[in-house]
Design an enzyme around this catalytic site. Sequence first.
Site, PDB file in Angstrom:
ATOM      1  N   ASN A 187     -22.511 -18.791 -15.411  1.00  0.00           N
ATOM      2  CA  ASN A 187     -21.480 -19.837 -15.418  1.00  0.00           C
ATOM      3  C   ASN A 187     -20.062 -19.272 -15.445  1.00  0.00           C
ATOM      4  O   ASN A 187     -19.103 -20.007 -15.663  1.00  0.00           O
ATOM      5  CB  ASN A 187     -21.688 -20.787 -16.607  1.00  0.00           C
ATOM      6  CG  ASN A 187     -21.571 -20.080 -17.948  1.00  0.00           C
ATOM      7  OD1 ASN A 187     -21.434 -18.857 -18.006  1.00  0.00           O
ATOM      8  ND2 ASN A 187     -21.636 -20.828 -19.024  1.00  0.00           N
TER       9      ASN A 187
ATOM     10  N   HIS B 230     -16.223 -25.531 -26.363  1.00  0.00           N
ATOM     11  CA  HIS B 230     -15.829 -24.491 -25.400  1.00  0.00           C
ATOM     12  C   HIS B 230     -15.999 -24.951 -23.962  1.00  0.00           C
ATOM     13  O   HIS B 230     -15.761 -24.188 -23.026  1.00  0.00           O
ATOM     14  CB  HIS B 230     -16.622 -23.212 -25.640  1.00  0.00           C
ATOM     15  CG  HIS B 230     -18.015 -23.179 -25.079  1.00  0.00           C
ATOM     16  ND1 HIS B 230     -18.916 -24.196 -25.257  1.00  0.00           N
ATOM     17  CD2 HIS B 230     -18.655 -22.236 -24.338  1.00  0.00           C
ATOM     18  CE1 HIS B 230     -20.059 -23.873 -24.664  1.00  0.00           C
ATOM     19  NE2 HIS B 230     -19.924 -22.700 -24.087  1.00  0.00           N
TER      20      HIS B 230
ATOM     21  N   LYS C 175     -17.606 -18.697  -8.062  1.00  0.00           N
ATOM     22  CA  LYS C 175     -18.626 -18.549  -9.100  1.00  0.00           C
ATOM     23  C   LYS C 175     -19.136 -17.116  -9.146  1.00  0.00           C
ATOM     24  O   LYS C 175     -19.139 -16.405  -8.139  1.00  0.00           O
ATOM     25  CB  LYS C 175     -19.815 -19.475  -8.830  1.00  0.00           C
ATOM     26  CG  LYS C 175     -19.486 -20.959  -8.858  1.00  0.00           C
ATOM     27  CD  LYS C 175     -19.038 -21.449 -10.221  1.00  0.00           C
ATOM     28  CE  LYS C 175     -20.143 -21.370 -11.259  1.00  0.00           C
ATOM     29  NZ  LYS C 175     -19.726 -22.029 -12.526  1.00  0.00           N
TER      30      LYS C 175
END
Length: 393
Positions: free
Chosen positions: A155, A322, A392
């Site tokens: 991620n 977060h 990504k």
Amino acid sequence: MPHEQLDLASDKPVLSWANHNLGNNEAQMAKNVASLPFVFKHVALMPDVHLGKGALVGSVIATKDAVIPAAVGVDIGCGMAAVKLPFTGDRVEGKLKKIRHQIERSIPVGRWGNKRIESNVTNWQGWRDFKELHPGVQDLDDKALQQMGSLGGGNHFIELCLDTDNYVWLMLHSGSRHIGNKLAQCHISTGKKLAELADLSLPDPDLAYFVAGTPEFEAYWRDLQWAQNYARFNRDVMMGRFKKLVEDFVTGGKTTKPLLSVNCHHNYAEKEIHFGEDVYVTRKGAVRAEKEDYGIIPGSMGTKSYIIKGRGNHDSYCSCSHGAGRLMSRTKAKKEFTLEDVIAQTQGVECRKDSKIIDEIPGAYKPIEQVMANQSDLVEVVATLKQIVCVKG
């Protein structure tokens, strides 16, 4: 939104900002942590809370004279960095695809490292510190050097964003790469072996801990601080490259002065004072939100993100979420969604649109607006961002 105290019949209370009843597995994981004798006062769960290893991702655990390596996790120092630039979105119009391709050429992703090492990287004080802590560990040292300034996978991401006033922001998410993972795994393994030797009765083997004052605690704490510093500097190096390449497209290479810069961990542990006592605070998927602290709460790759200031809420140990938090596992996301779904949910974002990022689809995450509504007593929003480029890991 005020928090709720969960009825888990645990030794210490569990306070939750998640605004829903936890599933059985999540509730058990929270109860396991709250049952440990050295846990201080209560456990705090952030609104993005979800299953993790040993402890829930999105949990804040304050402890007296002990730390749990697996609660910090293997991506030590993972966190976010963001920079607000002094120009608006019209300056990058028509350049987004070129900017994305230049990011992909300039910053290694996945497991890759750098082919060329910059002088600011080789001169980092941390290399000398590491050699003192671990003399003779050349293979890890070399890989850590090569990976400094690289994104990683999963991620982790790099984004070019616009705020509601159309200002350009640079934002990225990464941690301590291979070296942090290896150090964490080594100490987690040591903790489990010590627990076996001492015949400790733990609710979960991943909750093995080190006691302050022991050689094992001191060794872990030194490596933990080193890896956290590595992670922060890693984000600084990437951000420096990112800023320069955007300036090449916008100002002809002329250096600009950021209007705001933020760099914050969300997987880490520190010594802090709470409720008048010295404690170790582990934030596993949580950001420090003391009064006036700046932090970053990203959504998914197709939704909003937020730059925040902390409100200093002591019940949360001055913490906040977060991110949005996963709604489903990566495996489930790959079964639930298709490439067509990815294309639809990332409309308007210049990014890769292929089957390899299905597990990162926005639909696999909780709605960020709800997460933010649940923590209005923890943070105030300074800026709302929306990505226009996303790379990504």
